[in-house]
Design a protein around this motif. Structure first.
Motif, mmCIF file in Angstrom:
data_model
loop_
_atom_site.group_PDB
_atom_site.id
_atom_site.type_symbol
_atom_site.label_atom_id
_atom_site.label_comp_id
_atom_site.label_asym_id
_atom_site.label_seq_id
_atom_site.Cartn_x
_atom_site.Cartn_y
_atom_site.Cartn_z
ATOM 1 N N ILE A 120 2.991 0.297 1.978
ATOM 2 C CA ILE A 120 1.834 1.139 1.207
ATOM 3 C C ILE A 120 0.428 0.632 1.691
ATOM 4 O O ILE A 120 -0.226 1.697 2.060
ATOM 5 N N ASP A 142 0.326 2.762 4.610
ATOM 6 C CA ASP A 142 0.495 4.264 4.646
ATOM 7 C C ASP A 142 -0.837 5.140 4.049
ATOM 8 O O ASP A 142 -1.512 5.597 4.259
ATOM 9 N N THR A 184 5.408 2.116 -7.115
ATOM 10 C CA THR A 184 6.701 1.599 -6.666
ATOM 11 C C THR A 184 7.046 0.652 -6.151
ATOM 12 O O THR A 184 8.081 0.149 -5.502
ATOM 13 N N LYS A 209 0.587 4.487 -5.404
ATOM 14 C CA LYS A 209 1.424 3.907 -4.650
ATOM 15 C C LYS A 209 1.978 2.634 -5.531
ATOM 16 O O LYS A 209 3.438 2.023 -5.304
#
Length: 786
Positions: free
Chosen positions: A196, A199, A105, A102
């Motif tokens: 992030i 999540d 990103t 992640k």
């Protein structure tokens, strides 16, 4: 016409015009100030910690040169701490792998380093195999997890860098190349990082994840600024309005003062926007400073209006007379205060330039508003003050009157006591030390500070970069140079009281040499042939995946490399001592190779000292300016010199008190001199102006002139002190330590300024007069009677 009569004549003319033209002046000033204030709409937060360093700062230049070669090391780091304090479990390794994926990103990300994507190497015959340490965590078995643990504990480029030495915490480190011309880019990146984290924690509870790193530092500066501007400024406004209402008992007076400080603040921040200022927590202190000084100007005028009306004067004459009386003092104090804030341009840090220039613009506007707009608006507003009863003080200055009587009765004892106490405090100044750990800039309320405190025991808090240059292209693979690099890295690791981890090219070369020699531990050493070392390095680089190359370790010409020392959260003095030891080692064992030392830890270690030295130069000019202004104003070089005592002594004593109570100075304290002196002069000028008016214009004795100064300026000085101390004390609640220190030390200086101007300054005049009379007494007794 005397200087006093001339200034009062001009003041009366200005006041009379303002009152007469009130219907035109009030809307005109509001429109002009709002137009200038519209410039504030262009203000934006600085999204880069580099804004705190001047373009001519040699440490900053060295840091920029290093980053031009090896890339900017700005990063966002996810510090993962499992609840069971064991990172070598299935869930935690899966979590690390997920964060690693992640992290790609994140905005402007260029590299991600973690336990799972560490480029593990092994040899197969003549081939070098380079692969992720954990390719698919779902395929891990307890035995494979143990292998990962052993690899992490035995590899110096992992142990202490992405995993803690005790296995309790790990880091996923994302390198980001944030552009400097995109507004709020650090905050945007930080918000993505928080998303992030949220999540990942939903999928893998039982972990704590802190977000830190250099990019997060830049975001924290903005967060601290927003927090302060949304809480401190409203608090200061509320307190000041309450004080004015309680002290003056007039809603109209409160409204008039409020409009003055609002319009002055609009001008200050508007000028900031028009001149391209970038907001920082430091420059955001400007509105608080402007409003406290603007209300001080207004208080002097309104307080005298109240006194005049309580003495029986009608409203119009009271407004004109009060403005006339304060015209010169407010002008002089505004000028000296503006000069004081402009000396912040001597600072080595641009945010202090911004603070000084915005404050200076607002203070200049406050002066103009106080002598023109304020009389006009007060004439429009309904304002009444009940006439004082017979025998009751019209100024309600019973306290300051008692102080005046006390000083007049015993000037020698007062002067001796004040000077003695000041001398004791000042004697402690040499005991202060300089310390500027940027982690301490933020208090524990901010998430970034919490992250730093959590990460430091495991990974340190900042980096020192050592740039090593053998002097010719391709020479980084020269065995003698690599041996020097390896020896220096070993010495750095021996400094474990300061250093948490060391990342060096020599560790990679030793590992690859072992891999390509059958993984024989005997070959864990620097290759003894330059050609062979070059080939090894080339093979290794060609095997690396995108985003994990060595461009951040070796320059494109193979002429220099950098060693990164992750530092523990040590003090500024400890950092300087560490750097001195490193330079001494290199001078002795560096074989003549070039060494440059840089990094954010170095930048912040020296910025306070540079700032103090630069501002000290500005303080000299400020003292000269104050002397010239007051000498010209009172037409006496002697008065100019005497005035320096009550101006300099409060500040020096404040630093002495700080030395006793705190003992440490940093980045922000360097600006206190310019800020505080500009405020302190206000007291001296108002007291002197009233004193000399009584002496020269009214022909009063020294004792009566002292009483007159207390009666006409004392209450306003006392109220101003309450307001200034409140305003700057509210800064103490700032989540940004630089503002908190600035507020606390300035508040102490302002209190001391009032005390010294109420005691030492009148005592000096009284003692001088008594010595003069004592010297003249025998001569007078020999004169024949007339």
């Amino acid at each position: 016409m005397t200087n006093s009569n001339w200034s009062e004549g001009v003041g009366r003319a200005v006041a009379t015009f303002s009152v007469g033209a009130r219907f035109a002046l009030v809307p005109l000033f509001i429109i002009v100030c709002l137009a200038v204030g519209y410039g504030a709409s262009t203000l934006k937060f600085a999204g880069d910690y580099r804004v705190f360093f001047g373009a001519d700062n040699p440490d900053f230049i060295a840091n920029e040169n290093a980053q031009a070669t090896f890339g900017r090391p700005d990063n966002i780091a996810f510090v993962v701490i499992p609840d069971d304090k064991n990172i070598y479990t299935q869930d935690t390794i899966e979590l690390i792998h997920l964060i690693t994926d992640k992290s790609w990103t994140l905005p402007y990300v260029s590299r991600v380093d973690s336990l799972t994507n560490f480029q593990n190497t092994r040899g197969e015959a003549d081939d070098l195999i380079v692969e992720d340490l954990v390719f698919d965590p779902a395929e891990l078995t307890p035995a494979l997890i143990e292998d990962v643990k052993q690899a992490a504990e035995n590899e110096p480029l992992i142990n202490g860098f992405v995993v803690s030495r005790d296995g309790e915490a790990t880091i996923v480190n994302a390198t980001v190349q944030l552009p400097t011309d995109v507004a709020n880019v650090s905050t945007m990146a930080q918000e993505v990082a928080r998303t992030i984290r949220a999540d990942v924690l939903r999928q893998y509870p039982g972990h704590t994840i802190h977000i830190t790193g250099v990019a997060s530092l830049s975001a924290a500066f903005e967060e601290a600024g927003v927090r302060d501007s949304s809480t401190l400024i409203p608090a200061v406004y509320a307190f000041i309005l309450v004080v004015i209402l309680v002290a003056l008992r007039s809603v109209s007076a409160m409204i008039g003062a409020l409009l003055v400080i609002l319009l002055a603040t609009f001008v200050g921040v508007g000028v900031g926007g028009l001149t391209g200022v970038e907001l920082t927590p430091i420059s955001l202190a400007a509105p608080t400073i402007i409003l406290t000084i603007a209300v001080a100007d207004a208080i002097h005028v309104i307080s005298n209006i109240r006194t005049k009306m309580r003495q029986g004067a009608e409203k119009r004459e009271a407004i004109i007379s009060a403005t006339t009386l304060n015209f010169a003092p407010i002008g002089i104090t505004s000028l000296t205060t503006v000069v004081g804030f402009l000396t912040l341009n001597f600072s080595d840090s641009p945010p202090f330039h911004h603070l000084g220039n915005m404050s200076a613009a607002g203070i200049a506007a406050a002066w103009l508003l106080s002598i023109t707009f304020l009389p006009a608006i007060l004439m429009l507003l309904p304002m009444k003050f009940k006439k004082a009863e017979e025998g009751v003080s019209a100024s309600r200055g019973e306290f300051v009157g008692a102080v005046a009587d006390f000083v007049i009765a015993r000037p020698g004892a007062v002067a001796g006591s004040v000077l003695g106490l000041c001398a004791v405090a000042i004697a402690f100044i040499p005991t202060m030390t300089i310390n500027d750990q940027w982690s301490g800039y933020f208090d524990e309320r901010l998430e970034f500070r919490q992250a730093i405190d959590a990460a430091d025991p495991y990974f340190g808090s900042d980096n020192v970069e050592f740039i090593l240059d053998p002097g010719e292209p391709g020479a980084v693979t020269e065995p003698k140079f690599l041996e020097t690099v390896d020896a220096f890295a070993a010495w750095l690791r021996s400094q474990d009281q300061d250093v948490a981890h060391v990342f060096a090219l020599s560790d990679i070369m030793k590992r690859v040499n072992r891999n390509l020699n059958g993984d024989d531990p005997a070959y864990y050493a620097i290759p003894d042939d330059r050609t062979l070392a070059s080939q090894y390095l080339l093979v290794y680089e060609l095997s690396l995946p995108y985003g994990l190359d060595l461009n951040n370790r070796v320059d494109i010409d193979r002429q220099s490399t950098r060693i990164t020392a992750s530092m523990k959260d040590i003090s500024t003095e400890e950092t300087k001592a560490f750097i001195a030891r490193a330079e001494a080692w290199w001078d002795a064992y560096g074989n003549g190779y070039q060494l440059d030392i840089t990094g954010s830890k170095v930048l912040f270690a020296f910025v306070a000292q540079r700032n103090i030295e630069a501002v000290f130069e500005g303080a000299i000019y400020l003292i000269i300016a104050i002397f010239v202004i007051l000498a010209v104003t009172f037409r006496s070089a002697k008065v100019g010199l005497v005035s320096l005592v009550p101006n300099a002594l409060p500040l020096l004593t404040a630093f002495g008190v700080w030395a006793i109570l705190v003992g440490v100075v940093g980045f922000s304290v360097a600006a206190v001199g310019a800020v505080a002196v500009g405020l302190i002069v206000d007291y001296t000028v108002h007291f002197l102006a009233k004193y000399f008016r009584a002496r020269k214009t009214d022909g009063k004795s020294v004792e009566d002139a002292v009483r007159y100064a207390f009666d006409t300026a004392g209450v306003a000085i006392f109220l101003t002190t309450v307001i200034l101390v409140a305003g700057f004390s509210i800064l103490v609640t700032s989540s940004f330590k630089l503002n908190a220190d600035l507020g606390l030390l300035t508040a102490v200086a302002v209190i001391l300024a009032m005390v010294i101007n109420f005691t030492l300054l009148p005592a000096m005049f009284l003692l001088a007069d008594r010595r003069k009379n004592a010297g003249n007494a025998p001569h007078l007794q020999t004169q024949p009677a007339k």
